[in-house]
Design an enzyme around this catalytic site. Structure first.
Site, PDB file in Angstrom:
ATOM      1  N   GLU A 253       0.940  -1.008  -0.005  1.00 47.79           N
ATOM      2  CA  GLU A 253       0.165  -0.030   0.153  1.00 47.79           C
ATOM      3  C   GLU A 253       0.919   1.356  -0.049  1.00 47.79           C
ATOM      4  OE1 GLU A 253      -3.159  -0.347  -0.176  1.00 47.79           O
ATOM      5  OE2 GLU A 253      -3.627  -2.338   0.273  1.00 47.79           O
ATOM      6  N   CYS A 287      -2.694   8.871   3.381  1.00 48.45           N
ATOM      7  CA  CYS A 287      -2.310   8.340   1.901  1.00 48.45           C
ATOM      8  C   CYS A 287      -3.315   8.575   0.716  1.00 48.45           C
ATOM      9  CB  CYS A 287      -2.237   6.823   1.636  1.00 48.45           C
ATOM     10  SG  CYS A 287      -3.334   5.906   2.483  1.00 48.45           S
TER      11      CYS A 287
HETATM   12  P1  NAD Z   1       8.137   5.114   4.670  1.00 48.18           P
HETATM   13  O1  NAD Z   1       8.093   4.533   3.704  1.00 48.18           O
HETATM   14  O2  NAD Z   1       9.035   6.039   5.266  1.00 48.18           O
HETATM   15  O3  NAD Z   1       7.981   4.069   5.886  1.00 48.18           O
HETATM   16  C1  NAD Z   1       7.306   3.213   6.314  1.00 48.18           C
HETATM   17  C2  NAD Z   1       7.878   2.012   6.887  1.00 48.18           C
HETATM   18  O4  NAD Z   1       8.940   1.250   6.264  1.00 48.18           O
HETATM   19  C3  NAD Z   1       8.633   2.252   8.178  1.00 48.18           C
HETATM   20  O5  NAD Z   1       8.190   1.124   9.144  1.00 48.18           O
HETATM   21  C4  NAD Z   1       9.827   2.186   8.093  1.00 48.18           C
HETATM   22  O6  NAD Z   1      10.833   2.020   9.009  1.00 48.18           O
HETATM   23  C5  NAD Z   1      10.063   1.376   6.920  1.00 48.18           C
HETATM   24  N1  NAD Z   1      11.347   1.051   6.134  1.00 48.18           N
HETATM   25  C6  NAD Z   1      11.737   2.342   5.772  1.00 48.18           C
HETATM   26  N2  NAD Z   1      12.939   1.766   4.773  1.00 48.18           N
HETATM   27  C7  NAD Z   1      12.784   0.722   4.801  1.00 48.18           C
HETATM   28  C8  NAD Z   1      13.505  -0.358   4.085  1.00 48.18           C
HETATM   29  N3  NAD Z   1      14.757   0.010   3.402  1.00 48.18           N
HETATM   30  N4  NAD Z   1      13.272  -1.687   4.195  1.00 48.18           N
HETATM   31  C9  NAD Z   1      12.165  -1.951   4.900  1.00 48.18           C
HETATM   32  N5  NAD Z   1      11.456  -1.264   5.666  1.00 48.18           N
HETATM   33  C10 NAD Z   1      11.725   0.141   5.691  1.00 48.18           C
HETATM   34  O7  NAD Z   1       6.630   5.812   4.956  1.00 48.18           O
HETATM   35  P2  NAD Z   1       6.134   6.679   5.882  1.00 48.18           P
HETATM   36  O8  NAD Z   1       6.764   8.153   5.750  1.00 48.18           O
HETATM   37  O9  NAD Z   1       6.286   6.188   7.280  1.00 48.18           O
HETATM   38  O10 NAD Z   1       4.731   6.619   5.638  1.00 48.18           O
HETATM   39  C11 NAD Z   1       4.098   7.637   4.615  1.00 48.18           C
HETATM   40  C12 NAD Z   1       3.860   7.041   3.462  1.00 48.18           C
HETATM   41  O11 NAD Z   1       3.056   5.753   3.682  1.00 48.18           O
HETATM   42  C13 NAD Z   1       3.181   7.880   2.359  1.00 48.18           C
HETATM   43  O12 NAD Z   1       3.753   7.932   1.049  1.00 48.18           O
HETATM   44  C14 NAD Z   1       1.822   7.506   2.319  1.00 48.18           C
HETATM   45  O13 NAD Z   1       1.153   7.610   1.209  1.00 48.18           O
HETATM   46  C15 NAD Z   1       1.874   6.057   2.528  1.00 48.18           C
HETATM   47  N6  NAD Z   1       0.635   5.166   2.999  1.00 48.18           N
HETATM   48  C16 NAD Z   1      -0.197   4.591   2.179  1.00 48.18           C
HETATM   49  C17 NAD Z   1      -1.258   4.068   2.640  1.00 48.18           C
HETATM   50  C18 NAD Z   1      -2.050   3.108   1.882  1.00 48.18           C
HETATM   51  O14 NAD Z   1      -3.284   2.645   2.179  1.00 48.18           O
HETATM   52  N7  NAD Z   1      -1.948   3.039   0.380  1.00 48.18           N
HETATM   53  C19 NAD Z   1      -1.643   4.239   3.824  1.00 48.18           C
HETATM   54  C20 NAD Z   1      -0.919   4.889   4.847  1.00 48.18           C
HETATM   55  C21 NAD Z   1       0.413   5.530   4.550  1.00 48.18           C
END
Ligand code: NAD
Length: 496
Positions: A253, A287
């Site tokens: 997502e 999101c």
């Molecule tokens: P992010 O991608 O920075 O982090 C999300 C998660 O991924 C965190 O737990 C982080 O520690 C982990 N992560 C970071 N780098 C990683 C790697 N290399 N390998 C594995 N895991 C890793 O996102 P964020 O800033 O926490 O959240 C915001 C984003 O999430 C926005 O783009 C938003 O649109 C999206 N989002 C989407 C939905 C949906 O339903 N489509 C819902 C909520 C948020």
């Protein structure tokens, strides 16, 4: 902080500190106050959690537990979430600084999600296949995938985690949950409640720590069968590459750039009201935020005036003050990103109608606040229109005609959600069917519930959460074929 919560990880039924002994300070984004210190895991902690989940899955105790019993435990967790909803809501607001009212809504949704999947746990009876071969029985049955790595973001920490945990557990998988390192508190609390509910040892595991180490380990490890991730698109691409080495299942997502399309024949007051809801909930860190508002030319000026009038009155403040309508952004770094987008938009010709700065109120100086902002005269090619800003910034574009608005609305790399406002039912259906998005709302915005699928077209994701489809993501499908009257084939070495 006024809520007690564990500070450790939960691995193989035990609360453990990081093997390295490292910890992380958690802050309240409203004023950077230190609210908790939690274990900061690393690769070796992720490996221990994966080993526990693998062992628990391979013991077959949970996957062979009858669906009704799995459903009972998931339902018990739903009960415990309801009983602890106020504490959980407070923790979510401490962690994210979103208003307590918003967090309370989230908690009621979350309990509903666990309850929904508890109800589905014993409803899958497989399918009888119409076999073309006489005297045979052919069935397609669903089985759990195995060990699931689950990585969640900071914007809706527990809500996003619940969309993963509930169906995975109901389907008989074992899980290793990794919340965002910025906002782990509610996921820790729900893990405490899962322990109380009585899931067998090793079925629910929780690791804390950074994405590039702990999260990445879940993606690369051969003993993880599925990686489910909610977060940004850049991280999604990294995880996809990391998961490619073991060809594991992926469920993503990712972000969105969600058009909110308002036709001239829409109910004007409702469209204005929901345009605001679409953008400013959780300071736009959603999101499915409807930050891209597209308004039919003939009502554009009236619409913009009405929106700006309301935006000027939005009250910023402390999540726990009932007068607060909008909190701060999650971090300094994130605020800088939002500011950068507004600067670029102004350079590209957008018109600043309100906001566009940090608040001057002395009471808000310690937090990562940014004023609710409206940018007018935006056009399709602008970066602020094409890319996800994830802040309290509404862009408004003019359009004339269905073809133009549909073409532009579909022009981003994203396809998560969108909305259409019109009183013409046929037009609403036409436009909804032409939008390349996983969810389209007609005369409403940002509605989701456990019963309906959620997910993205294009680069907004892979697979679906919620609904029966959200459970299917956590299953493998197996064809079992039985011949009831097997006859000799005599193909090899039988011809004398
Ligand atoms: P992010 O991608 O920075 O982090 C999300 C998660 O991924 C965190 O737990 C982080 O520690 C982990 N992560 C970071 N780098 C990683 C790697 N290399 N390998 C594995 N895991 C890793 O996102 P964020 O800033 O926490 O959240 C915001 C984003 O999430 C926005 O783009 C938003 O649109 C999206 N989002 C989407 C939905 C949906 O339903 N489509 C819902 C909520 C948020």
């Amino acid at each position: 902080m006024d809520v007690a919560v564990q500070d450790k990880m939960y691995i193989d039924g035990t609360w453990v500190a990081a093997q390295s002994g490292k910890t992380r300070e958690i802050i309240y984004p409203f004023d950077k106050r230190h609210i908790h210190t939690v274990a900061e895991g690393d690769v070796e902690d992720a490996q221990a959690a994966i080993a526990a989940a693998r062992d628990a899955f391979d013991r077959e105790e949970w996957s062979r537990t009858p669906g009704a019993e799995r459903g009972r435990l998931v339902g018990k967790l739903a009960d415990l979430i309801e009983e602890n909803a106020e504490e959980l809501a407070k923790l979510e607001s401490w962690d994210t600084a979103k208003t307590l009212e918003e967090s309370r809504w989230d908690m009621s949704d979350i309990a509903g999600i666990f309850r929904y999947y508890a109800g589905l746990a014993d409803k899958d009876h497989g399918e009888l296949v119409d076999s073309p071969i006489p005297n045979t029985v052919s069935r397609a049955v669903r089985e759990p995938v195995g060990v699931c790595g689950q990585i969640s973001p900071w914007n809706y920490p527990l809500l996003q985690a619940s969309w993963k945990m509930a169906p995975a557990l109901a389907a008989g998988n074992t899980i290793v949950m990794k919340p965002s390192e910025t906002t782990p508190l509610t996921t820790i609390k729900v893990t405490e409640l899962a322990e109380q509910a009585g899931f067998p040892k090793g079925v629910v595991n929780l690791v804390l720590g950074p994405g590039p180490t702990v999260g990445n380990e879940l993606a690369v490890h051969a003993d993880v069968d599925l990686i489910s991730f909610t977060g940004g698109i850049v991280t999604g691409k990294k995880i996809m590459q990391a998961a490619g080495g073991t060809v594991k299942k992926i469920a993503f997502e990712l972000g969105g750039k969600n058009p909110n399309i308002i036709f001239a024949d829409a109910d004007f007051e409702l469209a204005v009201d929901f345009a605001l809801n679409g953008v400013y909930f959780h300071a736009g860190q959603v999101c499915s935020a409807g930050a891209r508002v597209m308004v039919e030319d003939s009502i554009y000026d009236r619409f913009v005036d009405a929106v700006v009038e309301r935006v000027k009155r939005i009250k910023l403040g402390d999540a726990f003050d009932p007068r607060t309508e909008m909190g701060p952004l999650i971090s300094e770094e994130h605020r800088a990103k939002v500011e950068g987008y507004v600067d670029i938009a102004l350079e590209e010709g957008a018109k600043l109608l309100v906001g566009g700065a940090r608040p001057s109120d002395p009471a808000l100086q310690d937090g990562f606040f940014y004023l609710p902002t409206v940018l007018g005269e935006c056009t399709n090619e602008m970066r602020v229109v094409q890319e996800e800003v994830f802040g309290p910034v509404m862009t408004v574009e003019r359009f004339s005609g269905e073809d133009e608005v549909v073409r532009n609305a579909n022009s981003t790399i994203y396809g998560l959600s969108g909305a259409v406002w019109t009183t013409d039912q046929a037009k609403a259906e036409r436009v909804a069917s032409r939008l390349r998005m996983g969810t389209v709302w007609i005369n409403d915005f940002n509605i989701y519930f456990a019963q309906a699928p959620w997910g993205g077209y294009k680069q907004s994701g892979i697979g679906r959460e919620l609904g029966p489809q959200g459970l299917e993501e956590y299953t493998e499908i197996k064809h079992i074929y039985q011949n009831l009257a097997t006859e000799k084939a005599d193909w090899f070495g039988a011809k004398g």
